[in-house]
Design a protein around this motif. Structure first.
Motif, PDB file in Angstrom:
ATOM      1  N   UNK A  45       0.833  -1.204   0.000  1.00  0.00           N
ATOM      2  CA  UNK A  45       0.000   0.000   0.000  1.00  0.00           C
ATOM      3  C   UNK A  45       0.866   1.252   0.000  1.00  0.00           C
ATOM      4  N   UNK A  46       0.363   2.317  -0.598  1.00  0.00           N
ATOM      5  CA  UNK A  46       1.122   3.572  -0.689  1.00  0.00           C
ATOM      6  C   UNK A  46       1.543   4.093   0.671  1.00  0.00           C
ATOM      7  N   UNK A  47       0.698   3.893   1.685  1.00  0.00           N
ATOM      8  CA  UNK A  47       1.058   4.366   3.022  1.00  0.00           C
ATOM      9  C   UNK A  47       1.923   3.359   3.781  1.00  0.00           C
ATOM     10  N   UNK A  48       2.290   2.264   3.110  1.00  0.00           N
ATOM     11  CA  UNK A  48       3.165   1.203   3.638  1.00  0.00           C
ATOM     12  C   UNK A  48       2.611   0.536   4.896  1.00  0.00           C
ATOM     13  N   UNK A  49       1.285   0.593   5.068  1.00  0.00           N
ATOM     14  CA  UNK A  49       0.666  -0.010   6.246  1.00  0.00           C
ATOM     15  C   UNK A  49       0.379  -1.497   6.080  1.00  0.00           C
ATOM     16  N   UNK A  50       0.394  -1.954   4.844  1.00  0.00           N
ATOM     17  CA  UNK A  50       0.094  -3.355   4.588  1.00  0.00           C
ATOM     18  C   UNK A  50       0.115  -3.628   3.098  1.00  0.00           C
ATOM     19  N   UNK A  51      -0.533  -4.696   2.714  1.00  0.00           N
ATOM     20  CA  UNK A  51      -0.583  -5.066   1.312  1.00  0.00           C
ATOM     21  C   UNK A  51      -1.534  -4.142   0.558  1.00  0.00           C
TER      22      UNK A  51
END
Length: 113
Positions: A45-51
């Motif tokens: 994910x763009x916010x690097x929170x998950x997939x």
């Protein structure tokens, strides 16, 4: 605990509901920076929170939900994916959302404890 369900217990590759249930799942929680770096950037994910969740499913999910699916990052998938087991509460919620039967699901306490 088993990392996957043997087909004689339950064939997760004929379902995939857990991987297409919600944009809020899977989220990274216990992964180290090295583990996250092993996942292709295009699937995070763009916010690097998950997939990344696109087209109503995890970007790593291949195939057709309810027919035959696979995970293109199976060997480096997030911890939450490794702990999701057929018949557990998350499995039941995802399957119900898709209208899939809950009959025949294994008892995770019996097989995976």
């Amino acid at each position: 605990m088993l990392e996957t369900s043997p087909p004689e217990i339950f064939d997760c590759q004929s379902c995939g509901a857990c991987c297409a249930y919600s944009a809020e799942w899977p989220r990274f929680s216990l992964e180290s920076d090295e583990e996250i770096a092993a996942i292709p950037e295009a699937m995070i994910a763009k916010d690097e929170s998950g997939m990344k969740f696109e087209n109503g499913r995890c970007a790593a999910l291949t195939g057709e939900v309810g027919k035959h699916v696979g995970c293109s990052v199976y060997m480096v998938r997030p911890h939450v994916c490794r702990t999701c087991m057929p018949g557990d509460e998350e499995c039941k919620i995802a399957r119900a959302e898709f209208g899939f039967s809950l009959a025949g699901l294994p008892d995770p306490d019996r097989y995976f404890s």
